[in-house]
Each structure stands twice: as C-alpha cells, then as structure tokens.
Design an enzyme around this catalytic site. Structure first.
Site, PDB file in Angstrom:
ATOM      1  CG  ASP A   1      -6.634   0.118   0.520  1.00  0.00           C
ATOM      2  OD1 ASP A   1      -7.353   0.661   0.041  1.00  0.00           O
ATOM      3  OD2 ASP A   1      -6.161   0.203   1.767  1.00  0.00           O
TER       4      ASP A   1
ATOM      5  CB  THR B   1      -8.391  -3.935   3.124  1.00  0.00           C
ATOM      6  OG1 THR B   1      -7.926  -2.722   2.454  1.00  0.00           O
ATOM      7  CG2 THR B   1      -7.522  -4.935   2.575  1.00  0.00           C
TER       8      THR B   1
ATOM      9  CG  ASP C   1      -3.335  -3.113   0.945  1.00  0.00           C
ATOM     10  OD1 ASP C   1      -4.176  -3.786   1.303  1.00  0.00           O
ATOM     11  OD2 ASP C   1      -2.659  -2.290   1.614  1.00  0.00           O
TER      12      ASP C   1
ATOM     13  CG  ASP D   1      -0.364  -4.583   5.696  1.00  0.00           C
ATOM     14  OD1 ASP D   1      -0.013  -5.906   5.801  1.00  0.00           O
ATOM     15  OD2 ASP D   1       0.643  -3.980   5.419  1.00  0.00           O
TER      16      ASP D   1
ATOM     17  N   GLY E   1      -9.333   0.188   8.957  1.00  0.00           N
ATOM     18  CA  GLY E   1     -10.371   0.791   7.887  1.00  0.00           C
ATOM     19  C   GLY E   1     -11.404  -0.092   7.649  1.00  0.00           C
TER      20      GLY E   1
ATOM     21  NE  ARG F   1      -6.559   3.065  10.708  1.00  0.00           N
ATOM     22  CZ  ARG F   1      -7.359   3.437   9.507  1.00  0.00           C
ATOM     23  NH1 ARG F   1      -8.172   4.366   9.944  1.00  0.00           N
ATOM     24  NH2 ARG F   1      -7.131   2.628   8.405  1.00  0.00           N
TER      25      ARG F   1
ATOM     26  NE  ARG G   1      -3.529   1.101   3.948  1.00  0.00           N
ATOM     27  CZ  ARG G   1      -3.298   0.877   5.055  1.00  0.00           C
ATOM     28  NH1 ARG G   1      -2.305   1.549   5.590  1.00  0.00           N
ATOM     29  NH2 ARG G   1      -4.329   0.099   5.816  1.00  0.00           N
TER      30      ARG G   1
HETATM   31  P1  ADP Z   1      -5.831  -1.533   8.560  1.00  0.00           P
HETATM   32  O1  ADP Z   1      -5.859  -2.789   9.241  1.00  0.00           O
HETATM   33  O2  ADP Z   1      -6.924  -1.385   7.876  1.00  0.00           O
HETATM   34  O3  ADP Z   1      -4.673  -1.715   7.489  1.00  0.00           O
HETATM   35  P2  ADP Z   1      -4.264   0.321  10.468  1.00  0.00           P
HETATM   36  O4  ADP Z   1      -2.842  -0.047   9.542  1.00  0.00           O
HETATM   37  O5  ADP Z   1      -4.626   1.589  10.678  1.00  0.00           O
HETATM   38  O6  ADP Z   1      -5.524  -0.428   9.431  1.00  0.00           O
HETATM   39  O7  ADP Z   1      -4.185  -0.821  11.513  1.00  0.00           O
HETATM   40  C1  ADP Z   1      -5.462  -0.855  12.362  1.00  0.00           C
HETATM   41  C2  ADP Z   1      -5.026  -1.282  13.847  1.00  0.00           C
HETATM   42  O8  ADP Z   1      -4.300  -2.240  13.843  1.00  0.00           O
HETATM   43  C3  ADP Z   1      -4.017  -0.335  14.347  1.00  0.00           C
HETATM   44  O9  ADP Z   1      -4.636   1.037  14.780  1.00  0.00           O
HETATM   45  C4  ADP Z   1      -3.298  -1.028  15.637  1.00  0.00           C
HETATM   46  O10 ADP Z   1      -4.279  -1.104  16.526  1.00  0.00           O
HETATM   47  C5  ADP Z   1      -3.142  -2.558  14.938  1.00  0.00           C
HETATM   48  N1  ADP Z   1      -1.728  -2.351  14.409  1.00  0.00           N
HETATM   49  C6  ADP Z   1      -1.294  -1.864  13.272  1.00  0.00           C
HETATM   50  N2  ADP Z   1      -0.086  -2.271  13.150  1.00  0.00           N
HETATM   51  C7  ADP Z   1       0.367  -2.966  14.214  1.00  0.00           C
HETATM   52  C8  ADP Z   1       1.568  -3.242  14.665  1.00  0.00           C
HETATM   53  N3  ADP Z   1       2.751  -3.270  14.086  1.00  0.00           N
HETATM   54  N4  ADP Z   1       1.595  -3.867  15.694  1.00  0.00           N
HETATM   55  C9  ADP Z   1       0.665  -4.145  16.742  1.00  0.00           C
HETATM   56  N5  ADP Z   1      -0.647  -3.616  16.064  1.00  0.00           N
HETATM   57  C10 ADP Z   1      -0.974  -2.968  14.951  1.00  0.00           C
END
Ligand code: ADP
Length: 382
Positions: free
Chosen positions: A167, A165, A169, A142, A17, A111, A211
């Site tokens: 959030d 972020t 969080d 996260d 995000g 993503r 979140r």
């Molecule tokens: P944010 O970083 O805002 O929390 P997301 O949770 O959608 O957003 O995560 C963003 C991207 O980070 C995912 O689309 C993926 O490419 C990578 N990612 C998230 N979790 C994992 C994980 N457990 N292992 C590897 N890559 C991850």
C-alpha cells in the site's frame, strides 16, 4: 550429537497482509545472522498468532518450555517448516535457499485479534524471554507495526519493525517492501487491459489496492501510461467530479484518442458514500455521462475490474530484493550496535536507517504525491 538450544537468538515474524519481498527479507536476515553476526535466527510461523498459540501451549510451565526447546532443536530448518505443529523454527542456510524471488512468505502471515490484549502480549513476552530471544523483528504493515510498538513500550526487549506493505501508506519511509513489485504487477496488468481496450475502443476502470493511500495507483499510472489516475488524497468524489472526469475522457476521444485506462485506488471515497467497489461506481457514472442525450460517443463502453490480491503475488523485483537486503542489514546493525533500542527501518533519500516508533509523517511525501499527480496529468493529457 544432540543439538543444544542456542543461548541467544533473534526472532523474526511476518504479520498482516503479505507483500512481495518478505521472503527476500527472511533470506537476508537469516544469512546475515548465520554468516556475519553468528546469532541463531528463530523464524515464527503465522506472525503474532504463532507466538500467541505457542505462549498458550507453554503457559508459563518450565517443563513445557524445555520440551518446546527440544522440539525446536529436533526440527531445524526445513524439518521445522514441514511440521504443522511447530510455530518456531531455527532457521538454517538450506531453509532459505531458493526463496528470494518468491512472493508471499514461507513462514506464513496472519491476523491475530487477540494480540490487541495486553495480557496476551505479556505472555508472548514471557515466552520470548524463556526462549533466549534478545530481539524480535516484526515485518508488516501499519497494524503489525502498531503491535510491535506496543511490545517495545511494554518490555525491555528490542523490537525492530520492517515496513512491508504494497500500500505504501507508511509515511515515515519513502518506500515499503513490496511496493515496487506491486507496481510492476500493475503495469503488467495494464498492458493486458490496453490490448482489449484498444481493440474495442473501451474505457477500462481498474481498481488498485492501497488502503487510504493513492501511491500504488499513482506509481502504476506513471509507469504504465494509464490515461487517468484517481486517488483518495484530494477527498471524496461527488457527482459533479465524476462528470468532470468523464468529460475529460470524452474530450480526449474527440481529439482522436481511441481508448482509456483509468486507475482508481481502493481508498477513494464518494459523496454521498457508496457501498460498491469504486470501479463499478465509476463505470456507472461514466457510462451514464457517455450516453446522455446528444453525446458524441454514445456507444463508448466502460468495463470495470477489481484487481485485488493479484497485486500481492508474483516474482519479487530486483529493487524489492535489494531493499529487503538493506532493511535486513540495517536491522542487524541496530541489534548489534544500539544496545536494545527499538525502532523501524526506513528508507529516506536512498538511505536506510532506524527511526523511532511513532515518527511523524514526512511532509515531503504529500508534496511528492501532488507533484507526481501533476506530472501524470501533464503526461497523459491528449
Ligand atoms: P497490516 O500489518 O498489514 O497493516 P493489520 O492491520 O491487519 O495488517 O494488522 C496485522 C496484525 O497486527 C493484527 O491482526 C494484530 O495481530 C496486530 N495489530 C494490529 N493493530 C494492533 C494494535 N492496535 N494493537 C496490537 N496489535 C495490533
């Protein structure tokens, strides 16, 4: 003169995000790289997805790698940003000029489900090695930082995470990049909703992002004077809880209050669980309570609004621009001084430092949230 590909570079990507402050961070990291550290900065378009696509296109082929390096050299700065094909851009001064206050990220964020696959990450690491990348900076929330942690565990490459972020969080830092701007936007929104709430003697229920964290609603509530904040931390709301909240608003009306702004965080859960947005669930519960037989204000109307992605955009606040510069400074110091040690930048008690991945939650954060909730309650009682 034909430009030559740099012997070493630091790469930066934005993932997940988007949040305000990402552009300010990019500007700072590029300027410090060029002005102070004398190291080339490669901007990666569309986060992990840009890396995965490039790694797939190169596919370990030495000639394809040479062609990619030529492409990068031939399209520096803005030329690279305009090119739709190129996912790696050698950043220059002009390419980050005038972007500091702009929300979003000029490099794009995305993503990328494939990044969960270890084999895919291995190919990405090979690509980065082939491109002489000595450190990768990952800016995101996260999920993005979880991806960064895995990269750090699976290689010798230095991976610096930057918490960004709205959030808030991430419990290892007092503030993430973008939170201050999002709070600012929410205060602006509440100001607008108050005008109509006051005119029509209404209760407005506004749903914020965040979140599982109630921080955004909490901070915006304190800063805007919203009458009520409902956060996820105390646990799911049942029917009785909602009646209790409605009674509180009604009580204030009895004592002369004419309207109410209620901020509800998106992480708030209900018992039994509900599928609809929180603002709508609360609207129905409140409306029903206000219209019960013998109620003093049966005409009191409740209006819901889900504020959504509005909170991610807008002009970045000075506070976030400053935090962006401090995070960038800290990232470069870590790259220069700690001999490849990976970690995440964190703001704690107004000091920015790199902390290890997997750092436990700071217990002070939870205590602080409770204190803020109590303060809000004391300030808002009518
Ligand atoms: P944010 O970083 O805002 O929390 P997301 O949770 O959608 O957003 O995560 C963003 C991207 O980070 C995912 O689309 C993926 O490419 C990578 N990612 C998230 N979790 C994992 C994980 N457990 N292992 C590897 N890559 C991850």
């Amino acid at each position: 003169m034909i430009p030559t590909y740099p012997e070493q570079a630091v790469a930066v990507l934005f993932s997940g995000g988007d949040s305000p402050g990402m552009n300010a961070f990019l500007r700072a990291v590029v300027r410090l790289g060029l002005n102070r550290e004398k190291v080339a900065v490669l901007g990666i378009r569309d986060g992990y997805r840009g890396l995965v696509r490039t790694a797939r296109a190169v596919n370990g082929d030495a000639e394809a790698l040479v062609r990619l390096k030529q492409d990068i050299c031939n399209h520096p700065g803005r030329a690279g940003l305009i090119s739709e094909q190129l996912h790696l851009i050698q950043m220059d001064h002009a390419s980050v000029s005038g972007i500091m206050g702009k929300g979003g990220t000029i490099l794009g964020s995305a993503r990328c489900l494939e990044f969960h696959d270890k084999e895919v990450r291995k190919k990405v690491l090979q690509l980065l090695a082939g491109l002489n990348v000595r450190a990768l900076i990952v800016v995101g929330g996260d999920g993005s930082l979880t991806g960064a942690k895995l990269l750090a565990e699976e290689s010798d490459l230095q991976i610096i995470g930057i918490p960004a972020t709205i959030d808030n969080d991430l419990q290892f830092t007092d503030m993430a990049l973008g939170v201050d701007t999002a709070v600012h936007t929410l205060v602006w929104a509440v100001d607008h909703f108050i005008d109509t709430a006051r005119s029509h003697r209404r209760v407005m229920v506004l749903e914020t992002m965040g979140r599982e964290s109630g921080d955004l609603a909490r901070m915006a509530g304190l800063a805007s004077g919203a009458e009520m904040i409902i956060t996820p931390e105390p646990g799911p709301l049942n029917e009785e809880d909602m009646k209790r909240l409605a009674a509180k608003i009604e009580g204030a009306m009895t004592r002369g209050r004419g309207h109410a702004i209620v901020l509800v965080a998106e992480g708030v859960q209900f018992d039994p669980p509900q599928k609809r947005n929180r603002a709508y669930v609360l609207m129905d519960a409140f409306q029903q309570y206000f219209q019960r037989p013998g109620a003093p204000f049966p005409d009191l109307e409740v209006r819901p609004s889900v504020l959504g992605h509005l909170q991610r955009g807008g002009h970045t606040t000075p506070q976030d621009c400053i935090l962006a510069a401090r995070f960038a400074d800290c990232a470069w110091k870590a790259i220069r001084e700690t001999e490849g040690k990976s970690g995440i930048t964190a703001l704690r008690k107004n000091v920015v430092n790199v902390v290890p991945y997997g750092e436990p939650d700071m217990p002070e954060r939870a205590v602080f949230s409770q204190e803020m909730d109590q303060l809000h309650d004391d300030l808002s009682s009518w």
